[in-house]
Scaffold this motif. Structure first.
Motif, mmCIF file in Angstrom:
data_model
loop_
_atom_site.group_PDB
_atom_site.id
_atom_site.type_symbol
_atom_site.label_atom_id
_atom_site.label_comp_id
_atom_site.label_asym_id
_atom_site.label_seq_id
_atom_site.Cartn_x
_atom_site.Cartn_y
_atom_site.Cartn_z
ATOM 1 N N TYR A 51 0.239 -1.792 7.654
ATOM 2 C CA TYR A 51 0.987 -0.519 6.742
ATOM 3 C C TYR A 51 2.289 -1.099 5.863
ATOM 4 O O TYR A 51 2.642 0.125 5.246
ATOM 5 C CB TYR A 51 2.036 0.116 8.374
ATOM 6 C CG TYR A 51 0.996 0.842 8.984
ATOM 7 C CD1 TYR A 51 -0.446 1.167 9.246
ATOM 8 C CD2 TYR A 51 1.765 1.150 9.762
ATOM 9 C CE1 TYR A 51 -1.525 1.193 9.855
ATOM 10 C CE2 TYR A 51 0.709 2.327 11.387
ATOM 11 C CZ TYR A 51 -0.383 1.899 10.952
ATOM 12 O OH TYR A 51 -1.382 2.782 12.348
ATOM 13 N N SER A 52 2.469 -2.194 5.681
ATOM 14 C CA SER A 52 3.650 -2.687 5.003
ATOM 15 C C SER A 52 3.513 -2.302 3.595
ATOM 16 O O SER A 52 2.510 -2.986 2.736
ATOM 17 C CB SER A 52 4.262 -4.331 5.262
ATOM 18 O OG SER A 52 5.000 -4.267 4.461
ATOM 19 N N ASP A 53 4.467 -1.550 2.954
ATOM 20 C CA ASP A 53 4.667 -1.639 1.428
ATOM 21 C C ASP A 53 4.459 -2.270 0.646
ATOM 22 O O ASP A 53 3.656 -2.497 -0.360
ATOM 23 C CB ASP A 53 5.457 -0.116 1.169
ATOM 24 C CG ASP A 53 6.064 1.058 2.154
ATOM 25 O OD1 ASP A 53 5.754 1.124 3.346
ATOM 26 O OD2 ASP A 53 6.543 1.846 0.723
ATOM 27 N N LEU A 54 4.849 -3.830 1.259
ATOM 28 C CA LEU A 54 4.907 -5.212 0.426
ATOM 29 C C LEU A 54 3.868 -5.633 -0.106
ATOM 30 O O LEU A 54 3.676 -6.116 -1.042
ATOM 31 C CB LEU A 54 5.819 -5.953 1.220
ATOM 32 C CG LEU A 54 7.198 -5.749 1.531
ATOM 33 C CD1 LEU A 54 8.160 -7.183 2.242
ATOM 34 C CD2 LEU A 54 7.476 -5.921 0.246
ATOM 35 N N ILE A 55 2.676 -5.163 0.849
ATOM 36 C CA ILE A 55 1.585 -5.117 0.834
ATOM 37 C C ILE A 55 0.721 -5.222 -1.098
ATOM 38 O O ILE A 55 0.270 -6.393 -1.566
ATOM 39 C CB ILE A 55 0.612 -4.791 1.885
ATOM 40 C CG1 ILE A 55 0.447 -5.738 3.535
ATOM 41 C CG2 ILE A 55 -1.197 -5.134 1.827
ATOM 42 C CD1 ILE A 55 -0.043 -4.952 4.279
ATOM 43 N N THR A 56 0.610 -4.055 -1.144
ATOM 44 C CA THR A 56 0.740 -3.748 -2.740
ATOM 45 C C THR A 56 2.023 -2.997 -3.160
ATOM 46 O O THR A 56 1.769 -2.341 -4.616
ATOM 47 C CB THR A 56 -0.029 -1.936 -2.214
ATOM 48 O OG1 THR A 56 0.378 -1.030 -1.156
ATOM 49 C CG2 THR A 56 -1.214 -2.638 -1.893
ATOM 50 N N ASP A 57 3.005 -3.746 -3.097
ATOM 51 C CA ASP A 57 3.963 -3.602 -4.506
ATOM 52 C C ASP A 57 4.227 -4.923 -5.245
ATOM 53 O O ASP A 57 5.150 -5.249 -5.510
ATOM 54 C CB ASP A 57 5.084 -3.826 -3.376
ATOM 55 C CG ASP A 57 5.604 -2.263 -3.123
ATOM 56 O OD1 ASP A 57 5.185 -1.927 -4.159
ATOM 57 O OD2 ASP A 57 6.641 -1.395 -2.413
ATOM 58 N N ARG A 58 3.148 -5.906 -4.980
ATOM 59 C CA ARG A 58 3.569 -7.682 -4.854
ATOM 60 C C ARG A 58 2.825 -7.589 -6.024
ATOM 61 O O ARG A 58 2.245 -8.983 -7.214
ATOM 62 C CB ARG A 58 3.034 -8.423 -4.271
ATOM 63 C CG ARG A 58 3.684 -8.578 -3.330
ATOM 64 C CD ARG A 58 2.935 -9.733 -2.235
ATOM 65 N NE ARG A 58 1.582 -8.595 -1.374
ATOM 66 C CZ ARG A 58 1.339 -9.747 -0.734
ATOM 67 N NH1 ARG A 58 1.453 -10.411 -0.815
ATOM 68 N NH2 ARG A 58 -0.093 -8.907 -0.593
ATOM 69 N N GLY A 59 1.942 -6.390 -6.972
ATOM 70 C CA GLY A 59 1.063 -6.200 -8.428
ATOM 71 C C GLY A 59 -0.377 -7.405 -8.475
ATOM 72 O O GLY A 59 -0.619 -7.285 -9.473
#
Length: 411
Positions: A138-146
């Motif tokens: 779920y973590s938003d960070l997973i797909t916030d790293r480009g």
């Protein structure tokens, strides 16, 4: 035309035909007999149970895909599932990912890695290897790293919280006749839980006119839940957001709540994630104690999945289909579609196929499309609300996927 000319033409025709046949045969020979797909999930340690269920969902999908002719654009090549154990710590998960990319060099894609904290570590490794990874984490960070090779099939934690909170408030108002005003948060410090709580703390509660009066974070596994539950009892919130990811923690907290007179609906309890709705809960917690507890999850066995739910029960003796099984089942089909689009068993080509995919409405994840945005998030991804009813967690939202009507626990 002389006889000699006719013979020459015939020879040329035969040679041309033979050459065409050889080219066709060579092209056919280049098609792989099987295509390897990875599944990196916890098979040992604290999270072995959900990892095992993810493997079951993937196995079912691979069997169904192969039974229906395999990858048609690759001459009917069969999928082969390669299961790798991520273990039960972030370090073990990262090490497993390093072994996977070093030893399984012919993988075209993978699914995994259960906990968001595991997935964050694993995808640092797989991204460098250009290995596409689909994840329900779920973590938003997973797909916030480009990253270019990470694809989130689930709605992110922040998105789930934004979608769920108005529905929870509406349910409370409809059932009780009054709008909740105060909330408590008890969360562990794993990636998805932190992301869900973060969205609520940083504006979502205020947007919905809710006041946060208890906010506690703990590290799993819990040894004692007494102090946490005492704070909830003293504050008397209208809602309790309850975010454990370990079944033993959920059990301890629920039992302590019941001991302190807060269980069985005295404080309406809403979770995020599936720990609270795992079948193993019933081995240690009574159905009465769980009755009415709600949880917001990325996906669940729902309307339209009845045949899959029945097969999972028969084949693996699973009492119901959690998000771990249905999401991983769906991942295999998405990888299959990407391979069909790519037309070759090549991870870079599969990654490009996933980035440009537009395969229509989702069948195995709630709402939205089988299409990914520029971050790698599934377009229109919805979420599911599940409620314990008579000893079974059933889908109660969204209405078009619901297998039962929701109810609000009575005080």
């Amino acid at each position: 035309m002389t006889g000699k000319t006719k013979i020459t033409i015939s020879r040329r025709a035969l040679l041309a035909g033979a050459s065409g046949t050889l080219i066709a045969s060579h092209a056919w020979a280049q098609q792989p007999a099987e295509v390897k797909v990875g599944l990196l999930v916890p098979i040992s340690g604290l999270y072995a149970r959900p990892g095992t269920v993810m493997r079951e969902g993937a196995e079912m999908a691979v069997d169904h895909i192969n039974a229906q002719g395999g990858i048609k654009s690759l001459g009917g090549a069969k999928l082969k599932l390669v299961v790798l154990d991520s273990g039960d710590t972030t370090e073990k998960a990262k090490n497993a990912a390093q072994r996977m990319v070093a030893q399984e060099t012919d993988l075209v894609a993978a699914s995994g890695a259960y906990l968001s904290s595991f997935t964050l570590a694993v995808t640092e490794v797989t991204e460098r290897a250009s290995l596409p990874v689909l994840t329900l984490s779920y973590s938003d960070l997973i797909t916030d790293r480009g990253f270019k090779y990470v694809f989130q099939t689930a709605a992110t934690a922040g998105s789930q919280a934004r979608q769920a909170l108005p529905q929870i408030i509406k349910l409370a108002e409809t059932a009780s006749g009054k709008r909740p005003k105060t909330v408590a948060i008890l969360t562990d410090n794993t990636g998805a839980s932190i992301a869900s709580a973060k969205a609520m703390r940083e504006g979502l509660l205020a947007e919905n006119q809710l006041q946060l009066i208890v906010d506690e974070t703990f590290t799993p596994p819990l040894a004692d839940a007494t102090s946490l539950v005492q704070k909830v009892r003293a504050a008397k919130p209208d809602l309790l957001f309850f975010l454990p990811t370990v079944i033993s923690d959920a059990k301890l907290l629920l039992e302590k709540m019941n001991e302190f007179g807060l269980g069985q609906g005295k404080v309406p309890t809403i979770s995020f994630g599936i720990a609270i709705a795992e079948p193993d809960m019933l081995q240690t917690v009574s159905p009465e104690l769980l009755q009415g507890v709600l949880t917001c999850v990325a996906s669940w066995g729902a309307k339209g999945h009845e045949a899959l739910i029945a097969e999972l029960k028969t084949r693996y003796k699973e009492p119901w289909m959690t998000q771990n099984a249905i999401s991983t089942y769906g991942d295999m089909w998405v990888i299959k579609d990407a391979l069909e689009k790519a037309g070759k068993a090549d991870r870079v080509a599969v990654g490009e196929a996933l980035r440009t995919m537009d395969a229509g409405p989702s069948k195995y994840y709630p709402l939205g499309e089988i299409k990914f945005d520029e971050k790698g998030r599934r377009v229109g991804a919805g979420m599911t609300i599940v409620q314990w009813q008579a000893g079974v967690p059933v889908t109660v939202f969204p209405p078009e996927l619901a297998l039962a009507q929701p109810f609000w626990p009575k005080n």
